[in-house]
Structures are given as C-alpha cells and as structure tokens.
Design an enzyme around this catalytic site. Structure first.
Site, mmCIF file in Angstrom:
data_model
loop_
_atom_site.group_PDB
_atom_site.id
_atom_site.type_symbol
_atom_site.label_atom_id
_atom_site.label_comp_id
_atom_site.label_asym_id
_atom_site.label_seq_id
_atom_site.Cartn_x
_atom_site.Cartn_y
_atom_site.Cartn_z
ATOM 1 N N THR A 69 33.021 9.894 5.720
ATOM 2 C CA THR A 69 34.026 9.994 4.659
ATOM 3 C C THR A 69 35.307 10.653 5.160
ATOM 4 O O THR A 69 35.255 11.637 5.901
ATOM 5 C CB THR A 69 33.456 10.799 3.486
ATOM 6 O OG1 THR A 69 32.289 10.145 2.996
ATOM 7 C CG2 THR A 69 34.480 10.923 2.362
ATOM 8 N N SER A 85 35.284 5.798 -0.556
ATOM 9 C CA SER A 85 34.698 4.528 -0.974
ATOM 10 C C SER A 85 35.164 3.344 -0.149
ATOM 11 O O SER A 85 34.683 2.232 -0.352
ATOM 12 C CB SER A 85 35.032 4.265 -2.453
ATOM 13 O OG SER A 85 34.415 5.232 -3.282
ATOM 14 N N PHE A 113 26.513 1.729 7.178
ATOM 15 C CA PHE A 113 25.910 1.234 5.941
ATOM 16 C C PHE A 113 24.381 1.236 6.018
ATOM 17 O O PHE A 113 23.701 1.471 5.013
ATOM 18 C CB PHE A 113 26.421 -0.167 5.627
ATOM 19 C CG PHE A 113 27.825 -0.200 5.078
ATOM 20 C CD1 PHE A 113 28.448 0.965 4.663
ATOM 21 C CD2 PHE A 113 28.515 -1.386 4.985
ATOM 22 C CE1 PHE A 113 29.742 0.952 4.169
ATOM 23 C CE2 PHE A 113 29.817 -1.416 4.483
ATOM 24 C CZ PHE A 113 30.429 -0.243 4.066
ATOM 25 N N ARG A 132 20.536 6.387 0.115
ATOM 26 C CA ARG A 132 20.481 5.949 -1.281
ATOM 27 C C ARG A 132 19.038 5.833 -1.752
ATOM 28 O O ARG A 132 18.725 6.126 -2.916
ATOM 29 C CB ARG A 132 21.217 4.614 -1.435
ATOM 30 C CG ARG A 132 22.720 4.736 -1.288
ATOM 31 C CD ARG A 132 23.400 3.403 -1.058
ATOM 32 N NE ARG A 132 24.843 3.567 -0.963
ATOM 33 C CZ ARG A 132 25.686 2.631 -0.532
ATOM 34 N NH1 ARG A 132 25.210 1.444 -0.159
ATOM 35 N NH2 ARG A 132 26.976 2.868 -0.466
ATOM 36 N N GLU A 162 27.339 8.809 -1.492
ATOM 37 C CA GLU A 162 26.578 7.599 -1.181
ATOM 38 C C GLU A 162 26.855 6.478 -2.178
ATOM 39 O O GLU A 162 25.973 5.714 -2.560
ATOM 40 C CB GLU A 162 25.079 7.900 -1.116
ATOM 41 C CG GLU A 162 24.583 8.143 0.297
ATOM 42 C CD GLU A 162 25.136 9.420 0.930
ATOM 43 O OE1 GLU A 162 26.319 9.390 1.337
ATOM 44 O OE2 GLU A 162 24.419 10.408 1.011
ATOM 45 N N THR A 192 29.851 5.835 -5.520
ATOM 46 C CA THR A 192 30.051 6.228 -6.911
ATOM 47 C C THR A 192 29.443 5.203 -7.860
ATOM 48 O O THR A 192 29.069 4.093 -7.448
ATOM 49 C CB THR A 192 31.549 6.345 -7.219
ATOM 50 O OG1 THR A 192 32.150 5.047 -7.059
ATOM 51 C CG2 THR A 192 32.235 7.331 -6.278
#
Length: 394
Positions: A142, A148, A246, A253, A373, A375
């Site tokens: 980030t 994002s 990813f 996630r 992770e 929004t």
C-alpha cells in the site's frame, strides 16, 4: 418448564454446532489456537489496547504453537489444512483483531510471498525463523496515494549494475518497525516485482503511525526507501506483475473471513450473557421481545458467516476456491460482524463503551479490518465484474 439459563457460549454452541462440522485436524488446531489466544493474549489485551502496546514477547508462543505460516508446507511450517488455518484465525480474532492481523501479515502475506515466489535459498534463509517466531516479516504494498490501486504504485526499483536501488514510500505497513525482513513490491522497467529487504538495510526507515483509534494492539507504519541498495538475489524470482501481491492478498482475505466471525462470536456471547443478567422493570432484558429479536438477528448473521467461512475453507482444501468467493466472504463477514458488534453495544447500553466488556474494542477494530485487504467498495466492484463481465474500476 422454562429452560435452564445458559451462558452466551453455551447458547451459541447449541444451534448449529459449527465446531462439530470441522474436520478432526481443524478441531485440534482450533483448540491450540483458542488456548494460546485465551491464555497468552487475552490477559493483557485491554491494557494493551489502552496503552497502544504491541507485545512482541507474545510472538514466540504463537510460533511454538505452530500458528505462524501454518498453512504452508516445509521449512518448519505446519502444513495444516485451509479449514484448520481458518479456525485458528477465528479463535485468535475472538480475542483481538490486532493479533489475528499479526498472524495474517506474518503468514498469509510475508511468508506466503516467500514460499510461493522465492528461491530455495530465500526460503531456507527466512521461512524457518518466521515460522518459529524468531523473526518477523512485513508486506509493503500500500502507498500513501491510494491502497486500492496497486497498479499505480510509484515505488521504483532501478537496475544499477548487478544491484537494484529501491526508492519510494509505503503506508499502513503492518509490523514494519519490528520486522526483520520486508516483502516490498515495486515498479521496475520490467513491471511490478517483489524484493526481500532486510530492515537494517541503509535507507530503510519505518515510522509507527500514531493516533489510531483501532488496531491499537498492533503496529502499522509509514515506510520510506531512500536509495536502498539490494543485490539481485533479494528479488523474488517467480514474482512478476500484480499476480504476486494479489496471490498473497487472497490468502489474507481468507483469514479475515474466518477471523471476523471470531470477533462477532465474542460480541454475541457477551450480549447473550448481558441479556440474561441485566434486570430492568423487574425482569432480565432477555425476556423482552425486542432484545430477543435483536439476538436472533445477530445469531442469524453469525451462523451464516461462520458457515460461509467453512464452505470457503472446504473449497480451498478441495482446490475449487475462486477469487470472487473470497470477495463474497470478506465483504459479507466483516460487514455483518460490525453489525453484530454494534447491536451488542446497544444491548450493553452505556456499559458497552467501557473496557469492562470487549465489544467497543472489537467494533473499532472491525472498522479497520473493513478497510484493509480490499474495502467494501472494491469487493462490491469485484463481484459486479463477476456478475456482468464488465469492470467498473479498471
């Protein structure tokens, strides 16, 4: 005859008995994680939240229990099933989201990056220590301008002879100030690549972000790379493009989908106990229809979220899990956990905002979990793309 009163935990166990649906190995890992969470983490958690203290001395206990990178195989990792890892995340977050975040950053992000994309030498160097809790890893993706949109990252690694020179900034990087190694994602002339950066490298600076009202038992940092020089063997050789980060985010996630239900379970248990023991107008508030309706709604969302997490884990173990399913679970389970925590706060009335109960702490933490992770909006758009075949954010 009236039912004998039961604790909140007993009441939850008596509806779907989700724990009974766990495979044997997952039930054993759940027991281990619950023991560590309750015996090691829980006794100081309220004081630590108040003091905004991360107790690094707890890390070895998590390593000794096998909870760090437990879903990975070899190099000192436990090789546990996905369901087992999920059940462990649920038990840790039942005590505090900050510590489940530690487990995720260490295992799902840093260790997964090394295990999946690293060289054999990199795996041998870092994974055993990280699994044992002798070393700490962080994951630097980030950036300040927007988490994002990782494709727009500006941190850049340029070639300089046989070396790489890394320059840029990252934000909200968990554990960076206490980490021994940072997995750093940077643009290069050949696209996005991953690098293993020892945090004692000249030019690496991590500053703890102050003033947080959530995740106060964990650490998040601003990180700067001021011409950090790295040898070529610091590069993760198998990581090319955004598939690298990813892949790791999807692992995180998965843990979040389970963990959020741990926080929700604790809040629901507290609310049930309060409904039985607080008397107003001559009777327990749990005897009132409005309170029972609220508890029923809370239970519905907890049961659905826990069953969704279990389905996710069984699919992952079967090799059939799709990324969009992770978005369903992350979006739903965190959102519903926040609603459960909010309803519990209301049932506790004014006492719900005090540290006599864990509800307000969970509620604050879950707002942070909602953001990282992916929004709510990002996961909604991922699902929108899945439904329509049209991307709204690319």
């Amino acid at each position: 005859m009236p039912h004998a009163p039961r604790s909140g935990a007993q009441a939850l166990a008596g509806v779907f008995c989700i724990d009974d649906h766990l495979p044997d190995d997952a039930r054993e890992w759940q027991r281990v994680a619950r023991s560590v969470a309750r015996d090691v983490l829980a006794p100081t958690i309220e004081d630590d939240f108040e003091a905004q203290r991360f107790r690094a001395e707890h890390i070895p206990a998590l390593g000794e229990a096998g909870l760090l990178g437990m879903h990975l195989h070899g190099y000192g990792c436990a090789g546990a099933s996905a369901v087992a890892y999920g059940a462990a995340c649920l038990e840790v977050e039942a005590v505090d989201s900050g510590w489940r975040t530690f487990v995720s950053v260490q295992g799902s992000l840093a260790m997964t990056a090394i295990a999946t994309f690293g060289s054999e030498e990199q795996k041998q160097r870092w994974l055993p220590g990280l699994a044992a809790g002798r070393a700490v890893g962080c994951f630097a993706l980030t950036e300040p301008a927007g988490g994002s949109d990782p494709a727009a990252m500006t941190t850049f690694a340029r070639r300089d002879g046989a070396d790489w020179v890394l320059r840029g900034r990252k934000r909200w990087i968990g554990l960076a100030s206490v980490a021994d190694v940072a997995v750093v994602w940077a643009q290069t002339d050949d696209g996005v690549r991953g690098f293993l950066v020892p945090t004692d490298s000249p030019g690496f600076t991590a500053r703890v972000i102050p003033g947080k009202r959530a995740m106060r038992t964990s650490i998040q940092c601003d990180v700067e790379f001021d011409d950090v020089r790295l040898p070529d063997d610091a590069r993760l050789p198998e990581a090319r493009g955004l598939r690298g980060p990813f892949t790791c985010l999807n692992e995180a996630r998965f843990g979040i989908a389970w963990g959020a239900m741990g926080a929700a379970r604790t809040c629901l248990e507290v609310a049930v106990d309060r409904a039985r023991t607080r008397h107003v107008f001559g009777a327990p508030i749990g005897a009132r229809q409005l309170i029972q309706a609220q508890l029923a709604d809370m239970l519905l969302e907890y049961e659905k979220g826990a069953l969704l997490a279990l389905h996710l884990g069984l699919s992952k173990d079967a090799g059939t899990l799709a990324p969009a399913q992770l978005s369903v679970a992350k979006l739903n389970n965190v959102r519903e956990a926040i609603r459960i925590a909010g309803a519990a706060r209301g049932i506790l009335a004014g006492d719900g905002i005090t540290d006599e109960f864990p509800v307000m702490r969970h509620l604050a933490n879950l707002e942070a979990v909602r953001t990282y992770e992916g929004t709510d909006e990002i996961h909604a758009l991922i699902l929108g793309r899945e439904l329509t075949g049209v991307a709204a954010f690319e």
